[in-house]
Design a protein around this motif. Structure first.
Motif, PDB file in Angstrom:
ATOM      1  N   LYS A   1      -2.816   6.711  -6.595  1.00 17.89           N
ATOM      2  CA  LYS A   1      -2.520   7.181  -4.740  1.00 17.89           C
ATOM      3  C   LYS A   1      -4.193   7.969  -4.449  1.00 17.89           C
ATOM      4  O   LYS A   1      -4.242   8.714  -4.447  1.00 17.89           O
ATOM      5  CB  LYS A   1      -1.156   8.552  -4.530  1.00 17.89           C
ATOM      6  CG  LYS A   1      -0.604   8.566  -3.445  1.00 17.89           C
ATOM      7  CD  LYS A   1       0.017   9.688  -3.217  1.00 17.89           C
ATOM      8  CE  LYS A   1       0.580   9.890  -1.603  1.00 17.89           C
ATOM      9  NZ  LYS A   1       0.468  11.266  -1.091  1.00 17.89           N
TER      10      LYS A   1
ATOM     11  N   ASN B   1       0.857  12.646 -17.255  1.00 19.99           N
ATOM     12  CA  ASN B   1       1.127  11.641 -15.554  1.00 19.99           C
ATOM     13  C   ASN B   1       1.462   9.695 -15.958  1.00 19.99           C
ATOM     14  O   ASN B   1       1.390   9.047 -16.115  1.00 19.99           O
ATOM     15  CB  ASN B   1       0.194  11.485 -14.955  1.00 19.99           C
ATOM     16  CG  ASN B   1      -0.607  12.798 -15.256  1.00 19.99           C
ATOM     17  OD1 ASN B   1      -0.273  12.900 -14.645  1.00 19.99           O
ATOM     18  ND2 ASN B   1      -2.501  13.060 -15.638  1.00 19.99           N
TER      19      ASN B   1
ATOM     20  N   LEU C   1       4.528   5.683 -10.019  1.00 21.06           N
ATOM     21  CA  LEU C   1       4.327   6.674  -8.819  1.00 21.06           C
ATOM     22  C   LEU C   1       5.202   5.789  -7.511  1.00 21.06           C
ATOM     23  O   LEU C   1       4.621   4.549  -6.840  1.00 21.06           O
ATOM     24  CB  LEU C   1       2.684   6.586  -9.077  1.00 21.06           C
ATOM     25  CG  LEU C   1       2.100   8.016  -7.773  1.00 21.06           C
ATOM     26  CD1 LEU C   1       2.820   9.029  -8.584  1.00 21.06           C
ATOM     27  CD2 LEU C   1       0.424   8.160  -7.735  1.00 21.06           C
TER      28      LEU C   1
ATOM     29  N   GLU D   1      -6.085  10.954 -17.151  1.00 21.36           N
ATOM     30  CA  GLU D   1      -6.225  11.869 -16.531  1.00 21.36           C
ATOM     31  C   GLU D   1      -7.046  12.163 -15.832  1.00 21.36           C
ATOM     32  O   GLU D   1      -7.438  13.617 -15.889  1.00 21.36           O
ATOM     33  CB  GLU D   1      -5.590  13.613 -18.140  1.00 21.36           C
ATOM     34  CG  GLU D   1      -5.505  14.610 -17.835  1.00 21.36           C
ATOM     35  CD  GLU D   1      -4.868  15.299 -18.903  1.00 21.36           C
ATOM     36  OE1 GLU D   1      -5.767  14.934 -20.013  1.00 21.36           O
ATOM     37  OE2 GLU D   1      -4.112  16.151 -18.900  1.00 21.36           O
TER      38      GLU D   1
ATOM     39  N   GLU E   1      -5.709  11.582  -5.365  1.00 20.65           N
ATOM     40  CA  GLU E   1      -5.422  12.520  -5.368  1.00 20.65           C
ATOM     41  C   GLU E   1      -3.951  12.267  -6.403  1.00 20.65           C
ATOM     42  O   GLU E   1      -4.144  13.517  -6.651  1.00 20.65           O
ATOM     43  CB  GLU E   1      -4.099  12.251  -3.704  1.00 20.65           C
ATOM     44  CG  GLU E   1      -4.715  13.403  -2.642  1.00 20.65           C
ATOM     45  CD  GLU E   1      -3.824  12.882  -1.091  1.00 20.65           C
ATOM     46  OE1 GLU E   1      -2.409  12.438  -0.945  1.00 20.65           O
ATOM     47  OE2 GLU E   1      -3.960  12.997  -0.443  1.00 20.65           O
ATOM     48  N   LYS E   2      -3.684  11.024  -6.721  1.00 18.91           N
ATOM     49  CA  LYS E   2      -2.626  11.176  -8.043  1.00 18.91           C
ATOM     50  C   LYS E   2      -3.252   9.510  -8.343  1.00 18.91           C
ATOM     51  O   LYS E   2      -2.467   9.238  -8.095  1.00 18.91           O
ATOM     52  CB  LYS E   2      -1.356  11.453  -7.578  1.00 18.91           C
ATOM     53  CG  LYS E   2      -0.189  11.416  -8.514  1.00 18.91           C
ATOM     54  CD  LYS E   2       0.082  12.766  -8.790  1.00 18.91           C
ATOM     55  CE  LYS E   2       1.005  13.098  -9.621  1.00 18.91           C
ATOM     56  NZ  LYS E   2       0.503  13.428 -11.384  1.00 18.91           N
ATOM     57  N   ALA E   3      -2.760  10.033 -10.246  1.00 27.32           N
ATOM     58  CA  ALA E   3      -2.861   8.907 -11.177  1.00 27.32           C
ATOM     59  C   ALA E   3      -1.550   8.546 -11.323  1.00 27.32           C
ATOM     60  O   ALA E   3      -1.471  10.154 -12.230  1.00 27.32           O
ATOM     61  CB  ALA E   3      -3.982   8.248 -11.323  1.00 27.32           C
ATOM     62  N   SER E   4      -0.769   7.598 -11.923  1.00 20.84           N
ATOM     63  CA  SER E   4      -0.094   7.790 -13.304  1.00 20.84           C
ATOM     64  C   SER E   4      -0.171   6.298 -13.853  1.00 20.84           C
ATOM     65  O   SER E   4      -0.844   5.353 -13.426  1.00 20.84           O
ATOM     66  CB  SER E   4       1.168   8.018 -12.820  1.00 20.84           C
ATOM     67  OG  SER E   4       1.591   6.901 -11.771  1.00 20.84           O
TER      68      SER E   4
ATOM     69  N   GLN F   1      -8.179  12.330 -12.261  1.00 20.40           N
ATOM     70  CA  GLN F   1      -7.215  13.109 -10.628  1.00 20.40           C
ATOM     71  C   GLN F   1      -8.319  13.398 -10.161  1.00 20.40           C
ATOM     72  O   GLN F   1      -9.255  13.815 -11.091  1.00 20.40           O
ATOM     73  CB  GLN F   1      -6.499  13.507 -11.778  1.00 20.40           C
ATOM     74  CG  GLN F   1      -5.181  13.609 -12.951  1.00 20.40           C
ATOM     75  CD  GLN F   1      -4.084  12.763 -12.094  1.00 20.40           C
ATOM     76  OE1 GLN F   1      -3.535  12.904 -11.388  1.00 20.40           O
ATOM     77  NE2 GLN F   1      -3.221  11.780 -13.310  1.00 20.40           N
TER      78      GLN F   1
ATOM     79  N   ASN G   1      -6.477   9.060  -0.994  1.00 15.38           N
ATOM     80  CA  ASN G   1      -5.796   9.500   0.541  1.00 15.38           C
ATOM     81  C   ASN G   1      -6.916   8.670   1.418  1.00 15.38           C
ATOM     82  O   ASN G   1      -8.029   7.910   0.562  1.00 15.38           O
ATOM     83  CB  ASN G   1      -6.594  11.052   0.548  1.00 15.38           C
ATOM     84  CG  ASN G   1      -7.811  11.473  -0.195  1.00 15.38           C
ATOM     85  OD1 ASN G   1      -8.609  10.657  -0.433  1.00 15.38           O
ATOM     86  ND2 ASN G   1      -7.833  12.502   0.055  1.00 15.38           N
TER      87      ASN G   1
END
Ligand code: FES
Length: 136
Positions: A47, A20, A24, A76, A55-58, A79, A49
């Protein structure tokens, strides 16, 4: 290969092949943090919601193997997690996640992403609260 060695390989693999990795574009919040002792940096993107779920991590960053591997592993692990779960993360979670003995010199390296990820969660919640107050 002993258990510790196998786990060290896992850590090295995260360092060499960070998961990841990258900015983002549609992140809800981003936080940059650094270790003042060495200047190593991590920047995390979440990110989130409307249910308060990641919803998403980087991340992006540069620095020693432990700080970058710890960040890759933590990003990781979060998430799909709720912000409440991120707020409840402790140092011990990081040490358990790494699974190796972290010496005193390396503790700051290992914990760099914890601070960044928690700051991101609180920054997001603070901004949301402010926006809601303005709406009233
Ligand atoms: Fe800089 Fe590890 S030496 S974070």
């Amino acid at each position: 290969m002993g258990l510790g060695e196998a786990q060290f390989e896992v850590i090295l693999d995260h360092y060499r092949n960070p998961r990841n990795y990258g900015e983002l574009g549609d992140a809800s919040v981003k936080v940059k943090d650094s270790n003042p002792l060495c200047g190593d940096v991590v920047e995390v993107y979440l990110k989130i919601n409307s249910d308060g779920v990641v919803e998403k991590a980087s991340f992006r960053g540069h620095g020693c193997a432990i700080s970058q591997a710890s960040t890759s592993m933590l990003i990781e692990a979060i998430q799909g997690k709720k912000l409440d779960e991120i707020k409840a993360l402790t140092k011990q979670h990081i040490f358990d996640m790494l699974g190796i003995e972290v010496g005193p010199v390396r503790v700051k390296c290992a914990l760099l992403p914890l601070k960044a990820v928690k700051t991101a969660a609180y920054t997001y919640l603070g901004a949301k609260m402010e926006a809601e107050e303005l709406e009233e």
